[in-house]
Motif scaffolding. Structure first.
Motif, PDB file in Angstrom:
ATOM      1  N   GLU A  38       3.445   0.041  11.753  1.00 26.18           N
ATOM      2  CA  GLU A  38       4.732   1.142  11.490  1.00 26.18           C
ATOM      3  C   GLU A  38       5.866   0.495  11.915  1.00 26.18           C
ATOM      4  O   GLU A  38       7.061   0.868  11.154  1.00 26.18           O
ATOM      5  CB  GLU A  38       4.448   2.514  12.150  1.00 26.18           C
ATOM      6  CG  GLU A  38       5.325   3.442  11.838  1.00 26.18           C
ATOM      7  CD  GLU A  38       4.975   4.806  12.439  1.00 26.18           C
ATOM      8  OE1 GLU A  38       5.697   5.884  12.500  1.00 26.18           O
ATOM      9  OE2 GLU A  38       3.732   4.892  12.892  1.00 26.18           O
ATOM     10  N   SER A  39       6.094  -0.071  13.020  1.00 29.69           N
ATOM     11  CA  SER A  39       7.654  -0.607  13.561  1.00 29.69           C
ATOM     12  C   SER A  39       8.033  -1.483  12.682  1.00 29.69           C
ATOM     13  O   SER A  39       9.194  -1.406  12.434  1.00 29.69           O
ATOM     14  CB  SER A  39       7.240  -1.332  14.899  1.00 29.69           C
ATOM     15  OG  SER A  39       6.679  -0.380  15.865  1.00 29.69           O
ATOM     16  N   ILE A  40       7.042  -2.423  12.106  1.00 27.02           N
ATOM     17  CA  ILE A  40       7.768  -3.420  11.043  1.00 27.02           C
ATOM     18  C   ILE A  40       8.175  -2.694   9.901  1.00 27.02           C
ATOM     19  O   ILE A  40       9.149  -3.184   9.388  1.00 27.02           O
ATOM     20  CB  ILE A  40       6.597  -4.487  11.030  1.00 27.02           C
ATOM     21  CG1 ILE A  40       6.318  -5.321  12.083  1.00 27.02           C
ATOM     22  CG2 ILE A  40       7.090  -5.511   9.774  1.00 27.02           C
ATOM     23  CD1 ILE A  40       5.163  -6.481  11.955  1.00 27.02           C
ATOM     24  N   HIS A  41       7.527  -1.438   9.630  1.00 26.03           N
ATOM     25  CA  HIS A  41       7.526  -1.025   8.249  1.00 26.03           C
ATOM     26  C   HIS A  41       9.025  -0.176   8.501  1.00 26.03           C
ATOM     27  O   HIS A  41       9.884  -0.413   7.644  1.00 26.03           O
ATOM     28  CB  HIS A  41       6.471  -0.055   7.967  1.00 26.03           C
ATOM     29  CG  HIS A  41       6.736   0.594   6.711  1.00 26.03           C
ATOM     30  ND1 HIS A  41       6.804   0.182   5.483  1.00 26.03           N
ATOM     31  CD2 HIS A  41       6.871   2.172   6.430  1.00 26.03           C
ATOM     32  CE1 HIS A  41       6.788   1.093   4.545  1.00 26.03           C
ATOM     33  NE2 HIS A  41       7.020   2.341   5.071  1.00 26.03           N
ATOM     34  N   GLN A  42       9.240   0.247   9.592  1.00 30.94           N
ATOM     35  CA  GLN A  42      10.535   1.205   9.784  1.00 30.94           C
ATOM     36  C   GLN A  42      11.740   0.084   9.996  1.00 30.94           C
ATOM     37  O   GLN A  42      12.822   0.398   9.491  1.00 30.94           O
ATOM     38  CB  GLN A  42      10.142   1.885  11.102  1.00 30.94           C
ATOM     39  CG  GLN A  42       9.419   2.766  10.940  1.00 30.94           C
ATOM     40  CD  GLN A  42       8.994   4.004  12.161  1.00 30.94           C
ATOM     41  OE1 GLN A  42       9.414   3.642  13.247  1.00 30.94           O
ATOM     42  NE2 GLN A  42       8.959   5.156  11.798  1.00 30.94           N
ATOM     43  N   ALA A  43      11.411  -0.782  10.874  1.00 31.64           N
ATOM     44  CA  ALA A  43      12.572  -1.640  11.390  1.00 31.64           C
ATOM     45  C   ALA A  43      12.853  -3.115  10.740  1.00 31.64           C
ATOM     46  O   ALA A  43      13.895  -3.609  10.881  1.00 31.64           O
ATOM     47  CB  ALA A  43      12.623  -1.801  12.894  1.00 31.64           C
ATOM     48  N   GLY A  44      11.794  -3.631  10.157  1.00 31.71           N
ATOM     49  CA  GLY A  44      11.805  -4.934   9.626  1.00 31.71           C
ATOM     50  C   GLY A  44      11.984  -5.846  10.945  1.00 31.71           C
ATOM     51  O   GLY A  44      11.408  -5.679  11.998  1.00 31.71           O
ATOM     52  N   PRO A  45      12.279  -7.193  10.689  1.00 32.55           N
ATOM     53  CA  PRO A  45      12.288  -8.334  11.646  1.00 32.55           C
ATOM     54  C   PRO A  45      13.313  -7.805  12.802  1.00 32.55           C
ATOM     55  O   PRO A  45      12.960  -8.470  13.950  1.00 32.55           O
ATOM     56  CB  PRO A  45      13.063  -9.668  11.054  1.00 32.55           C
ATOM     57  CG  PRO A  45      12.559  -9.384   9.439  1.00 32.55           C
ATOM     58  CD  PRO A  45      12.922  -7.758   9.363  1.00 32.55           C
ATOM     59  N   PHE A  46      14.179  -6.987  12.886  1.00 32.93           N
ATOM     60  CA  PHE A  46      14.992  -6.297  13.769  1.00 32.93           C
ATOM     61  C   PHE A  46      14.007  -5.569  14.971  1.00 32.93           C
ATOM     62  O   PHE A  46      14.428  -5.483  16.176  1.00 32.93           O
ATOM     63  CB  PHE A  46      15.754  -5.237  13.501  1.00 32.93           C
ATOM     64  CG  PHE A  46      16.777  -4.938  14.540  1.00 32.93           C
ATOM     65  CD1 PHE A  46      17.963  -5.622  14.825  1.00 32.93           C
ATOM     66  CD2 PHE A  46      16.877  -3.622  15.396  1.00 32.93           C
ATOM     67  CE1 PHE A  46      18.723  -5.519  15.847  1.00 32.93           C
ATOM     68  CE2 PHE A  46      17.681  -3.317  16.210  1.00 32.93           C
ATOM     69  CZ  PHE A  46      18.760  -4.329  16.740  1.00 32.93           C
ATOM     70  N   ILE A  47      12.815  -5.564  14.715  1.00 31.38           N
ATOM     71  CA  ILE A  47      11.642  -4.987  15.857  1.00 31.38           C
ATOM     72  C   ILE A  47      11.721  -5.976  16.894  1.00 31.38           C
ATOM     73  O   ILE A  47      11.211  -5.676  18.095  1.00 31.38           O
ATOM     74  CB  ILE A  47      10.304  -4.730  15.057  1.00 31.38           C
ATOM     75  CG1 ILE A  47       9.287  -3.785  15.967  1.00 31.38           C
ATOM     76  CG2 ILE A  47       9.670  -6.050  14.536  1.00 31.38           C
ATOM     77  CD1 ILE A  47      10.031  -2.735  16.279  1.00 31.38           C
ATOM     78  N   LEU A  48      11.848  -7.333  16.691  1.00 33.08           N
ATOM     79  CA  LEU A  48      11.657  -8.133  17.503  1.00 33.08           C
ATOM     80  C   LEU A  48      12.725  -8.141  18.391  1.00 33.08           C
ATOM     81  O   LEU A  48      12.527  -8.272  19.887  1.00 33.08           O
ATOM     82  CB  LEU A  48      12.037  -9.607  16.830  1.00 33.08           C
ATOM     83  CG  LEU A  48      11.133 -10.176  16.015  1.00 33.08           C
ATOM     84  CD1 LEU A  48      11.331 -11.532  15.566  1.00 33.08           C
ATOM     85  CD2 LEU A  48       9.626 -10.229  16.412  1.00 33.08           C
TER      86      LEU A  48
END
Length: 449
Positions: A38-48
């Motif tokens: 879900e985090s990747i789906h919401q934020a993209g690579p910025f999740i890093l």
């Protein structure tokens, strides 16, 4: 029946390798293996970046916890320090909240277990797998502390090997410029489709799941009472947290977004399973599903261990739950906690689509407040004669300023939970719990010692 001194006689059967793996197990769980989808789906690579920021403050919290633990290694649980430096009423409230928080985490892990098992057995109801796994781990927890430690050791080892394998796979595929149906595997996949989703509200909301991913990292503090050499093992385990964050979170998430573009991940499934299924390697997807299943079982195992110790510690000295069995294990406390975890079956039945998100948001709100009070306890410890006259074995760098910064960060995440439509109600329910337990404390906790 031994009662009088049982709260000082928990079994010290965990070795250095057990404690080290327990610390790792506490930082790698369902939040990473399932919630990161879900985090990747919401934020993209910025999740890093989100994981890096959140991990930095979690590390500061752990250093504060480590300093407290080594100031008095006879304390059974870290909530004892909240009671000592912030008062018995606050300790009562935070202690019971911590117990409830781990019950909620156990529920989320059970949901994850059922979800993962449907990968192989889609026609078998989730609740059957929940009961089977809960029963097996309950038996492990009541046999011996060493049985728990050994089980957690192997669970954690499986997770470590799998994550390292995923990172190595990504490196090899990049070096060979492997082509898949999704395109060429390359580091540029992290930014060539946009480094973020561009949806500011969803990016901000991702901090909640990132924070949830780290819940349980303080578990090394609960196991401190049962380690053979806390003065050596606790600092080593806590200092290695930053390495684990870089490798297991940043490294693993970067690897799967390099292999497969981040837009191809759906929110409701494990991205670690999706990455191999997406490039056509079905066998690998099954292996990774086994790994994420062991990760959920590992966190459930830790939850039963923690809730049992918490209830044992919180129970009055001569009460039914303040009793150890012949193996020096709080079996009665573990049994009650296990029975209460079964209620997740009802939650899953009533809210089949949103059960996981609801439970994780409640757990996040509860632990945010617990961690805030842990930092406050550290601030008051630094002002006490215990610190001024003590050995000061493992000081938090930059205190008290790092204490204040960590508290501010956690308050900001709590504010995010309050204002986001999907988590407002569950956060208010959690705050309602604090009001109820606060009122109860006036009837239970004596005003004077």
């Amino acid at each position: 029946m031994r009662v009088a001194n049982e709260k000082q006689n928990l079994s010290r059967s965990l070795s250095a390798r057990h404690v080290s793996m327990i610390a790792i197990g506490g930082t790698i769980g369902t939040g990473l293996f399932l919630g990161s989808g879900e985090s990747i789906h919401q934020a993209g690579p910025f999740i890093l970046v989100i994981y890096l920021i959140t991990g930095a403050f979690i590390f500061l919290m752990m250093r504060a916890l480590g300093e407290l633990l080594l100031s008095d290694t006879n304390s059974i649980i870290f909530v004892d320090f909240i009671k000592k430096y912030l008062g018995r009423r606050t300790g009562f409230i935070m202690g019971w909240t911590y117990w409830l928080g781990w019950l909620i985490i156990a529920m989320s892990e059970l949901i994850a277990v059922g979800t993962y098992m449907q990968f192989w057995f889609p026609n078998i109801p989730i609740w059957i797998w929940e009961i089977i796994f809960l029963g097996m781990l309950y038996l492990i927890n009541i046999v011996a502390v060493s049985a728990f430690g050994e089980t957690e050791f192997w669970f954690a080892l499986i997770k470590i090997i799998a994550i390292i394998a995923i990172i190595v796979t990504a490196i090899v595929m990049v070096c060979l410029q492997t082509k898949t149906s999704r395109g060429t595997v390359q580091i540029a996949n992290l930014w060539r489709f946009g480094f973020s989703s561009g949806k500011h509200q969803e990016i901000i909301a991702s901090f909640q799941m990132a924070f949830f991913s780290f819940l349980g990292v303080e578990f090394v503090g609960v196991s401190a009472a049962e380690t053979k050499d806390p003065l050596k093992n606790i600092p080593h385990s806590i200092n290695s947290v930053i390495t684990r964050i870089l490798i297991f979170y940043i490294g693993a998430l970067a690897a799967i977004m390099i292999i497969q573009p981040w837009m191809d991940y759906s929110a409701g499934k494990s991205p670690f399973v999706q990455v191999f299924a997406g490039i056509g390697i079905k066998a690998a997807a099954g292996i990774i599903n086994f790994v994420v299943l062991t990760a959920a079982a590992s966190s459930l195992n830790s939850s039963l261990f923690t809730t049992g110790r918490m209830l044992f510690s919180l129970a009055p000295s001569r009460s039914y739950f303040a009793h150890l069995n012949q193996h020096q294990i709080p079996m009665r406390a573990i049994t009650l906690s296990t029975i209460l975890v079964v209620f997740v079956v009802l939650v899953n039945f009533l809210f089949p689509e949103n059960a996981f998100k609801m439970i994780t948001s409640v757990a996040s709100a509860a632990f945010l407040i617990i961690y805030i009070f842990l930092m406050l306890a550290h601030i008051f410890y630094r002002r006490s004669t215990d610190f001024l006259q003590g050995a000061q074995r493992f000081p938090l760098p930059g205190a008290p300023y790092t204490d204040y910064l960590t508290i501010i960060f956690m308050l900001l995440i709590l504010l995010i939970l309050l204002v986001m439509p999907t988590t407002t109600v569950t956060t208010l329910i959690t705050l309602g719990w604090f009001l109820i337990i606060y009122l109860i404390s006036y009837r239970v906790v004596p005003r004077k010692l």
